[in-house]
Design an enzyme around this catalytic site. Structure first.
Site, mmCIF file in Angstrom:
data_model
loop_
_atom_site.group_PDB
_atom_site.id
_atom_site.type_symbol
_atom_site.label_atom_id
_atom_site.label_comp_id
_atom_site.label_asym_id
_atom_site.label_seq_id
_atom_site.Cartn_x
_atom_site.Cartn_y
_atom_site.Cartn_z
ATOM 1 N N ASP A 103 30.841 31.943 24.084
ATOM 2 C CA ASP A 103 32.157 32.455 23.691
ATOM 3 C C ASP A 103 32.104 33.315 22.424
ATOM 4 O O ASP A 103 33.118 33.480 21.738
ATOM 5 C CB ASP A 103 33.143 31.303 23.488
ATOM 6 C CG ASP A 103 34.595 31.754 23.588
ATOM 7 O OD1 ASP A 103 34.869 32.737 24.304
ATOM 8 O OD2 ASP A 103 35.458 31.135 22.945
ATOM 9 N N ASP A 141 32.537 33.379 31.555
ATOM 10 C CA ASP A 141 32.530 34.463 30.559
ATOM 11 C C ASP A 141 31.130 34.824 30.081
ATOM 12 O O ASP A 141 30.980 35.722 29.240
ATOM 13 C CB ASP A 141 33.401 34.138 29.342
ATOM 14 C CG ASP A 141 34.869 33.961 29.681
ATOM 15 O OD1 ASP A 141 35.257 34.311 30.810
ATOM 16 O OD2 ASP A 141 35.616 33.467 28.836
ATOM 17 N N ASP A 285 43.268 26.534 25.721
ATOM 18 C CA ASP A 285 42.245 27.568 25.565
ATOM 19 C C ASP A 285 41.768 27.682 24.129
ATOM 20 O O ASP A 285 40.741 28.315 23.862
ATOM 21 C CB ASP A 285 42.803 28.934 26.002
ATOM 22 C CG ASP A 285 43.141 28.978 27.473
ATOM 23 O OD1 ASP A 285 42.386 28.420 28.274
ATOM 24 O OD2 ASP A 285 44.177 29.584 27.821
#
Length: 318
Positions: A103, A141, A285
């Site tokens: 991330d 991601d 999130d």
């Protein structure tokens, strides 16, 4: 507890030429009887019965199980879950979320401490499978976000994902490499990244994980991407995309959203293997739009998603 995706025996269906069989066809997916949503429903049953019903709406749907650096013994945990879910007659769906530099240091920062640590983690994950059938969504991601890293780390990430595909597939998993969402990377760019990450040996790719883009947008993008990577199939996360609105910039606890289509292998598209709830509705999130830390249970947001879905008339909106 297991629920059927498609009525029928627990068998792997025959696939099309050049593509592995759809691992979801005729299978059942697991509903966790101890999920945060069902625990919330029990807590609210007397004091807030209407809201408790909304929580049950979430908790009664099968959802993926995320595994990462918070899992102390990945081999033992995967083995335990495989046994538990197998006894329920269900197909496990896991999310592997432990890539180094995860991330880009944002809300979900963390991951393995280097390439060798990640390799060991993936090997232990595969050992926990012990050849039993499962689905693994690989590193949400991980490909789409890697522009934040220098070239040498991007190259390492591609190698690590390619090795992970091979290791997990050999362990018994059908692996879907995460490919971001329909409004992140152009198909040609993402296709190149998928090829570098070993899409040729994977079951396919995953779209819209933890995002809000509607089904039709994802199907159109998925079909274009599939054509560029040898006809590989894909899955779509529909857990929070029920509103059907385009989301251009807001991805973190986006307001005004709704539960999406219930998990199913009956997608109406021959290249889309399943609609899944990969992201747990109600799981934050990150510390944005009033939310708690990433991964924490946020009942107010879960309630908002379920109420909005009810207003739409069902969990089968656009």
């Amino acid at each position: 507890m297991a629920v059927p995706l498609i009525a029928g025996a627990l068998l792997w269906a025959s696939g099309t030429v050049g593509q592995a069989p759809n691992p979801f066809r005729g299978q059942r997916l697991y509903v966790n009887p101890e999920s945060p949503a069902l625990r919330q429903a029990a807590a609210w049953a007397r004091s807030r019965p209407a809201d408790a019903a909304h929580m049950r709406r979430i908790g009664e749907q099968p959802q993926a199980i995320w595994l990462g650096d918070w899992t102390r013994d990945i081999r033992a945990e995967v083995d335990r879950l495989m046994t538990q879910i197998g006894r329920a007659g269900a197909l496990p769906v896991f999310v592997a979320y432990n890539i180094p530099n995860r991330d880009c240091g944002l809300y979900s920062a963390g991951g393995a401490r280097g390439g060798d640590a990640y390799r060991r983690w993936v090997q232990d994950f595969a050992r926990g499978l012990r050849g039993r059938r499962a689905v693994v969504i690989l590193e949400p991601d991980g490909l789409a976000s890697m522009d934040c890293m220098p070239a040498r780390l991007r190259d390492e990430r591609s190698v690590l994902l390619r090795e992970a595909v091979q290791t997990l597939t050999a362990g018994g998993a059908a692996v879907y490499i995460d490919a971001g969402n329909a409004n992140w990377k152009q198909p040609a760019d993402m296709a190149a990244r998928l090829r570098g990450a070993g899409i040729d040996r994977a079951q396919g790719f995953a779209l819209n994980v933890s995002n809000f883009h509607n089904v039709q947008v994802n199907l159109a993008y998925g079909d274009r991407l599939s054509a560029m990577v040898g006809g590989k199939h894909y899955v779509i996360d529909t857990s929070r995309n029920g509103r059907g609105a385009q989301i251009e910039r807001e991805w973190c606890n986006a307001p005004g959203q709704a539960l999406g289509r219930a998990p199913t292998a009956n997608t109406g598209n021959p290249r889309a293997d399943a609609f899944l709830w990969v992201k747990m509705p109600g799981q934050s999130d990150g510390t944005c739009n009033g939310g708690p830390r990433a991964g924490a249970w946020w009942p107010d947001y879960a309630l908002e998603l379920s109420r909005a879905a009810a207003a739409l008339g069902s969990m089968f909106p656009r």
